[in-house]
Design a protein around this motif. Sequence first.
Motif, PDB file in Angstrom:
ATOM      1  N   VAL A  80      -1.574   8.305  -0.856  1.00  0.00           N
ATOM      2  CA  VAL A  80      -1.344   9.304  -1.892  1.00  0.00           C
ATOM      3  C   VAL A  80      -1.922  10.706  -1.457  1.00  0.00           C
ATOM      4  CG1 VAL A  80      -2.643  10.033  -4.134  1.00  0.00           C
ATOM      5  CG2 VAL A  80      -2.057   7.461  -3.622  1.00  0.00           C
TER       6      VAL A  80
ATOM      7  N   CYS B 120      -2.886   4.291 -12.688  1.00  0.00           N
ATOM      8  CA  CYS B 120      -2.536   2.863 -12.475  1.00  0.00           C
ATOM      9  C   CYS B 120      -2.795   2.189 -13.912  1.00  0.00           C
ATOM     10  CB  CYS B 120      -3.346   2.015 -11.442  1.00  0.00           C
ATOM     11  SG  CYS B 120      -2.625   2.450  -9.592  1.00  0.00           S
TER      12      CYS B 120
ATOM     13  N   ILE C 217      -6.534   8.020  -9.153  1.00  0.00           N
ATOM     14  CA  ILE C 217      -5.625   7.359  -8.687  1.00  0.00           C
ATOM     15  C   ILE C 217      -5.477   6.045  -9.642  1.00  0.00           C
ATOM     16  CG2 ILE C 217      -4.580   5.843  -6.971  1.00  0.00           C
ATOM     17  CD1 ILE C 217      -5.575   7.963  -5.052  1.00  0.00           C
ATOM     18  N   VAL C 218      -6.872   5.435 -10.092  1.00  0.00           N
ATOM     19  CA  VAL C 218      -6.834   4.188 -10.822  1.00  0.00           C
ATOM     20  C   VAL C 218      -6.457   4.523 -12.134  1.00  0.00           C
ATOM     21  CG1 VAL C 218      -8.521   2.336 -11.459  1.00  0.00           C
ATOM     22  CG2 VAL C 218      -8.616   3.251  -9.042  1.00  0.00           C
TER      23      VAL C 218
ATOM     24  N   LEU D  72       0.161  12.110  -8.544  1.00  0.00           N
ATOM     25  CA  LEU D  72       0.084  11.135  -7.296  1.00  0.00           C
ATOM     26  C   LEU D  72       0.738  11.859  -6.153  1.00  0.00           C
ATOM     27  CD1 LEU D  72      -0.449   7.796  -8.854  1.00  0.00           C
ATOM     28  CD2 LEU D  72      -2.068   9.353  -8.214  1.00  0.00           C
TER      29      LEU D  72
ATOM     30  N   THR E 256       0.729  -1.373  -0.004  1.00  0.00           N
ATOM     31  CA  THR E 256       0.085  -0.008   0.186  1.00  0.00           C
ATOM     32  C   THR E 256       0.902   1.327  -0.150  1.00  0.00           C
ATOM     33  OG1 THR E 256      -0.087   0.142   2.390  1.00  0.00           O
ATOM     34  CG2 THR E 256      -1.813  -1.098   1.245  1.00  0.00           C
TER      35      THR E 256
ATOM     36  N   LEU F  49      -3.770   3.682  -1.242  1.00  0.00           N
ATOM     37  CA  LEU F  49      -3.744   2.792  -2.414  1.00  0.00           C
ATOM     38  C   LEU F  49      -3.124   1.485  -2.267  1.00  0.00           C
ATOM     39  CD1 LEU F  49      -3.773   2.275  -5.546  1.00  0.00           C
ATOM     40  CD2 LEU F  49      -1.822   3.662  -5.828  1.00  0.00           C
ATOM     41  N   GLN F  50      -3.791   0.492  -2.550  1.00  0.00           N
ATOM     42  CA  GLN F  50      -3.401  -1.034  -2.413  1.00  0.00           C
ATOM     43  C   GLN F  50      -3.149  -1.473  -3.690  1.00  0.00           C
ATOM     44  OE1 GLN F  50      -5.285  -3.784   0.179  1.00  0.00           O
ATOM     45  NE2 GLN F  50      -5.820  -4.941  -1.614  1.00  0.00           N
TER      46      GLN F  50
ATOM     47  N   VAL G 181      -5.907  -3.023  -7.984  1.00  0.00           N
ATOM     48  CA  VAL G 181      -5.786  -2.254  -7.778  1.00  0.00           C
ATOM     49  C   VAL G 181      -7.032  -1.924  -6.756  1.00  0.00           C
ATOM     50  CG1 VAL G 181      -5.655   0.442  -8.244  1.00  0.00           C
ATOM     51  CG2 VAL G 181      -4.509  -1.196  -9.639  1.00  0.00           C
TER      52      VAL G 181
ATOM     53  N   VAL H  64      -8.639   1.371  -4.143  1.00  0.00           N
ATOM     54  CA  VAL H  64      -8.578   2.574  -3.270  1.00  0.00           C
ATOM     55  C   VAL H  64      -9.972   2.815  -2.637  1.00  0.00           C
ATOM     56  CG1 VAL H  64      -8.218   5.133  -3.548  1.00  0.00           C
ATOM     57  CG2 VAL H  64      -7.034   3.619  -5.485  1.00  0.00           C
TER      58      VAL H  64
ATOM     59  N   PRO I 238     -10.385   8.829  -6.115  1.00  0.00           N
ATOM     60  CA  PRO I 238     -10.253   7.254  -6.483  1.00  0.00           C
ATOM     61  C   PRO I 238      -9.877   7.081  -8.088  1.00  0.00           C
ATOM     62  CG  PRO I 238     -11.566   7.499  -4.717  1.00  0.00           C
ATOM     63  CD  PRO I 238     -11.397   8.941  -5.196  1.00  0.00           C
TER      64      PRO I 238
END
Length: 441
Positions: free
Chosen positions: A227, A383, A379-380, A365, A224, A253-254, A266, A268, A376
């Motif tokens: 962020v 990714c 962030i995704v 980030l 994790t 974030l994991q 992923v 969040v 969220p």
Amino acid sequence: MDQSFLLMLSNLLHLHNYLDPTTSPSFPPPLSPPPPPMPPPLPQPPSFSLPLPPSSPTSPHILQTKRTPNPPPPPPPPPRKTPSEFSVAAFRALSTEHIWAMEAPLRDAQWRSLYGLSYPVFTTVVEKLKPYITQSQLSLPSDYAVAMVLSRLSHGLSLKTLASRYALEPYLISKITNMVTRLLATKLYPEFIKIPVSRRRLVETTQGFQELTSLPNVCGAIDTTPVKLHKISPDMINGSMYVCKYGFPSVLLQVVADHKKIFWDVCVKAPGGYDDATHFRDSLLYNRLISGDIVWDKAVSVRGQPVRPYIVGDWCFPLLSFLLTPYSYNRTGNPAQNAFDEALMKGRKAVEEAIGLLKGRWKILQDLNVGLNHAPQTIVACCVLHNLCQIAREPEPELWKEPEENGQPPRVLENEKSCYYYGETLRQVLADDLYQRLSSR
């Protein structure tokens, strides 16, 4: 009456009316001595000054006559305005006229400096998002909208800076950013972030990890990262649920990564104040693994013990049959345990570097300047873009350095006890087998 006296009186009255015309002539003022003669009026200065030759006398006629100056020469025409470096016209010119005339390394280096990825990867993103952007009836071209959002994600630019650069209103920048990141996080996520369930990919992943760790059947590494949130309401900060262990407001974030530093899961789902174990137990991945919804069939036998594919994590995660953690964080176990811990941490290095690449490539980030509701999906989306870059083997930027992590192993929940005991047995079998193989070399 004497005629000379009458003439003098008439002249005095006329002079008085000339000096004070408001005085009614029917009320002549008392007689008084005539005023002294007035000096002649001074000549008015000319409307322009013209230097005269010193040898020539000043002519009253030249000084007192108004002359019109020669008209000034017309100003030079304004320079022809070129489109801004970030305007639609400039973007079109770069992407259609000049891009293919450039050598590929130079072209892609320029594109990465602007948008965080090479031109071929950029066109892949545009082609996949264009149908959805077209349906939204956006007034901007799809490739221009994607480029604008990528520049914000890769450089971490604020709405104000981006609005000034692209000559658009901040609310429109925000709208486009939310739309593109939402599409990346929903439409492209299933294609580029997948759990390795196919046998071919599972074999490739476990073999890759075995080369790194000497441990069999590792299929992923979990970690994790907080962020950091640029803006957050004061009541959330006072509640401390968003303040992470490093002291700043954040969301957690994991990620689970493979040996190529590509994310295959992923999540969040929690504020930054949550611990890793709690966040993991709230994730969909945990629920699918603990319920048996995901069962990897590729099992190997180690000392007579069947070992199915498993994930490796640090001591902040719970020890389970499908998630193995170290014996200790400071290598205080016996030789077999320490050898296992060292091998496991080599596997974890893949996910640590994947997070470092993620934050190094998408700098937004490092200080997330979007609204909490859109955090969220942003962030995704980063990714997803990270995976695209890794699959395309984009050059890796400088890694973002995470703070050192420490903590205590989480407690075992009641519903996890059987998985925990099986995980203990599995970890000991792997540790003994690894130590024996290392000792026999």
